[in-house]
Design a protein around this motif. Sequence first.
Motif, PDB file in Angstrom:
ATOM      1  N   LEU A  37       0.836  -1.198   0.000  1.00 61.05           N
ATOM      2  CA  LEU A  37       0.000   0.000   0.000  1.00 61.05           C
ATOM      3  C   LEU A  37       0.873   1.251   0.000  1.00 61.05           C
ATOM      4  CD1 LEU A  37      -2.667  -1.012   2.694  1.00 61.05           C
ATOM      5  CD2 LEU A  37      -2.889  -1.118   0.183  1.00 61.05           C
ATOM      6  N   GLN A  41      -2.992   5.346   1.145  1.00 61.62           N
ATOM      7  CA  GLN A  41      -3.831   4.226   1.566  1.00 61.62           C
ATOM      8  C   GLN A  41      -3.590   3.880   3.033  1.00 61.62           C
ATOM      9  OE1 GLN A  41      -2.345   1.790  -1.685  1.00 61.62           O
ATOM     10  NE2 GLN A  41      -4.472   1.377  -2.278  1.00 61.62           N
ATOM     11  N   ARG A 160      -7.616  -3.000   6.100  1.00 63.55           N
ATOM     12  CA  ARG A 160      -7.095  -3.445   4.805  1.00 63.55           C
ATOM     13  C   ARG A 160      -8.227  -3.864   3.874  1.00 63.55           C
ATOM     14  NH1 ARG A 160      -1.953  -4.581   2.323  1.00 63.55           N
ATOM     15  NH2 ARG A 160      -2.574  -4.938   0.179  1.00 63.55           N
ATOM     16  N   ASP A 164      -8.678  -2.028   0.082  1.00 57.78           N
ATOM     17  CA  ASP A 164      -8.566  -2.644  -1.246  1.00 57.78           C
ATOM     18  C   ASP A 164      -9.189  -4.029  -1.368  1.00 57.78           C
ATOM     19  OD1 ASP A 164      -6.751  -4.285   0.076  1.00 57.78           O
ATOM     20  OD2 ASP A 164      -5.055  -3.811  -1.234  1.00 57.78           O
TER      21      ASP A 164
END
Length: 169
Positions: A37, A41, A160, A164
């Motif tokens: 990441l 992010q 997390r 994504d």
Amino acid sequence: MTTRERTGVSTVAGEREMLEGWLDFHRETLALKCAGLGDEQLRETSVPPSGLSLLGLVRHMAEVERIWFRRVLEGEAAPPLYFSEEDPDGEFHLGPADTFEAAETVWRAEIGRARELAASRSLDDTSNEERHGKRFSLRWIYVHMIEEYARHNGHADLLRERIDGTTGA
């Protein structure tokens, strides 16, 4: 950032090897939750009004390693890295210049120092300093650290997945 594989924990190890194995497993789990990441992010928070982020969790765990191993176990004068009396949750309050690279470097250094300080002690050795009016055995500190990482790795799982869609690890 360095991506690492987690080492499996022995199912038949002695007590110390088992405790250290589980602690390392959970340390690497947090690293895996952050792997791949970018800084933006890693700064993403869970849900308002929470300021919980993966970057904040890494900074928090650097503080936790520092408190329990340097300050409590060893008795070092190790001031907080990110928080203060005025901002007790400072590790989660990110500024524009805060990066994962810097946080990971500090976190890994605190882990290295923790290992160094614990290496010469037995599990029954007690801390040089008190916390909350008590002294703690190295065994207690290991179990507490495993619990702390496990709880926050649960948070990291959810963060997390929100970022994504990645689950597992």
